[in-house]
Design a protein around this motif. Structure first.
Motif, short mmCIF file in Angstrom:
data_model
loop_
_atom_site.label_atom_id
_atom_site.label_comp_id
_atom_site.label_asym_id
_atom_site.label_seq_id
_atom_site.Cartn_x
_atom_site.Cartn_y
_atom_site.Cartn_z
N VAL A 198 1.72 -53.86 -25.25
CA VAL A 198 1.63 -55.17 -24.59
C VAL A 198 2.09 -56.26 -25.55
O VAL A 198 2.85 -57.16 -25.18
N GLN A 199 1.62 -56.19 -26.81
CA GLN A 199 2.04 -57.18 -27.80
C GLN A 199 3.56 -57.17 -27.97
O GLN A 199 4.20 -58.22 -28.04
N ALA A 200 4.14 -55.96 -28.02
CA ALA A 200 5.59 -55.86 -28.20
C ALA A 200 6.33 -56.44 -26.99
O ALA A 200 7.34 -57.14 -27.14
N SER A 201 5.80 -56.18 -25.80
CA SER A 201 6.43 -56.69 -24.58
C SER A 201 6.38 -58.21 -24.54
O SER A 201 7.36 -58.86 -24.17
N VAL A 202 5.24 -58.76 -24.93
CA VAL A 202 5.09 -60.22 -24.94
C VAL A 202 6.06 -60.85 -25.94
O VAL A 202 6.74 -61.84 -25.64
N ARG A 203 6.11 -60.28 -27.14
CA ARG A 203 7.00 -60.83 -28.18
C ARG A 203 8.46 -60.79 -27.72
O ARG A 203 9.23 -61.73 -27.96
N GLN A 204 8.84 -59.71 -27.04
CA GLN A 204 10.21 -59.58 -26.58
C GLN A 204 10.53 -60.63 -25.52
O GLN A 204 11.60 -61.25 -25.53
N ALA A 205 9.57 -60.84 -24.60
CA ALA A 205 9.78 -61.83 -23.54
C ALA A 205 9.87 -63.24 -24.11
O ALA A 205 10.71 -64.05 -23.69
N ILE A 206 9.01 -63.54 -25.09
CA ILE A 206 9.03 -64.87 -25.72
C ILE A 206 10.31 -65.07 -26.53
O ILE A 206 10.92 -66.14 -26.50
N LYS A 207 10.72 -64.02 -27.24
CA LYS A 207 11.96 -64.10 -28.01
C LYS A 207 13.15 -64.41 -27.10
O LYS A 207 13.98 -65.25 -27.40
N LYS A 208 13.20 -63.72 -25.96
CA LYS A 208 14.29 -63.94 -25.01
C LYS A 208 14.27 -65.37 -24.47
O LYS A 208 15.30 -66.02 -24.34
N PHE A 209 13.04 -65.86 -24.18
CA PHE A 209 12.91 -67.22 -23.67
C PHE A 209 13.37 -68.25 -24.72
O PHE A 209 14.12 -69.19 -24.41
N VAL A 210 12.94 -68.05 -25.97
CA VAL A 210 13.30 -68.99 -27.05
C VAL A 210 14.81 -69.00 -27.26
O VAL A 210 15.42 -70.06 -27.44
N GLU A 211 15.42 -67.82 -27.24
CA GLU A 211 16.86 -67.73 -27.45
C GLU A 211 17.65 -68.43 -26.34
O GLU A 211 18.68 -69.06 -26.58
N LEU A 212 17.13 -68.33 -25.11
CA LEU A 212 17.80 -68.99 -23.97
C LEU A 212 17.66 -70.51 -24.00
O LEU A 212 18.49 -71.22 -23.42
#
Length: 292
Positions: free
Chosen positions: A276-290
């Motif tokens: 879950v932590q990894a999934s959240v970090r990936q989603a946030i990373k994608k959002f920040v990059e966009l």
């Protein structure tokens, strides 16, 4: 020294991703526990956590500090919990205790070396009974109890999260406390004489009705709960203390309420699953990059 929430928020609002990660990591376990207790399902709680942290990342620039970070996070989490409940309104009324389903629960049940086997068993039984009693409360009562007595928010903070008046929060809180205490009394080992004045109907309508009311006694459990919230006057408080000094039955009821609230406060803080932590970090990373 640990960086304050306010400092992390200020940095996150300027686009500091490290500050944002630290802020969300700091609050993720409490959000996850709130989701577990409100949704009563580990998979739903994982969804609540991911949606809450991603929503916080998306809106952090709009946060102006009018409330605490924890209040802000619980408000977001609650909105997702409500959506989950609406989609799950046909779920079975009887729910299995989270101690039987939650990942990592087995680890929490390892015997405490400082306890005898009987004491460890009794502790697990009480913890499970508490979880079940909280789970059986109607959601509007469960929310106030979890936010106030498990998560430790003040009554005004709970009112802000729920969009209620402080008076409404406290009214629900007292009834929730009465119901949970009554469910735990048989396991607490505190002598319980026949109940005094008949209390208000418990919100869960599940504990057995008290017997043998003594009309000379006040509704001491609810009165004591109000005392803990600073709702009674000094004169009423003095009268209550005088009554307790001469009434062991009412004193035992207050003791059992105090024990119940201590158990709520000591509710285990669950570990957030690594996936879950990894999934959240990936989603946030994608959002920040966009949006960078």
């Amino acid at each position: 020294m640990e960086t304050s929430d306010a400092t992390l928020i200020d940095r996150a609002r300027t686009g500091d991703r490290r500050a944002l990660d630290e802020l969300l990591t700091r609050h993720q376990r409490r959000v996850y526990r709130f989701g577990l207790k409100m949704c009563r399902d580990p998979e739903d709680a994982k969804d609540i956590l991911q949606e809450t942290l991603l929503a916080a990342a998306r809106t952090v620039k709009d946060f102006r500090g009018a409330s605490s970070v924890s209040t802000w996070m619980y408000t977001i989490a609650r909105s997702f919990c409500i959506k989950k409940r609406r989609r799950s309104k046909f779920a079975p009324a009887e729910e299995t205790s989270l101690d039987q389903r939650e990942p990592g629960a087995e680890a929490r049940q390892v015997a405490d070396p400082g306890r005898t086997p009987d004491e460890s068993l009794a502790g697990r039984q009480i913890e499970q009974a508490l979880e079940t009693a909280i789970g059986r409360l109607d959601p509007m009562y469960r929310e106030v109890l979890v936010l106030r007595d498990v998560e430790g928010l003040s009554a005004p903070e709970v009112a802000e999260v729920m969009g209620l008046s402080v008076e409404a929060v406290k009214s629900r809180l007292h009834r929730a406390r009465v119901a949970v205490r009554e469910a735990l009394v048989p396991l607490l080992g505190i002598p319980e004489a026949p109940a005094a004045a008949a209390p208000e109907a418990a919100p869960a309508a599940r504990p057995a009705a008290p017997s043998g009311p003594d009309v000379t006694c006040p509704d001491i459990v609810q009165l004591f709960s109000r005392h803990l919230e600073g709702e009674i006057s000094a004169n009423v408080c003095a009268d209550m203390e005088k009554h307790l000094a001469g009434c062991p039955a009412c004193q035992s009821r207050c003791d059992s309420l105090q024990r119940t609230l201590a158990l709520c406060k000591a509710a285990p803080m669950p570990e957030v699953p690594a996936k879950v932590q990894a999934s959240v970090r990936q989603a946030i990373k994608k959002f920040v990059e966009l949006h960078s």
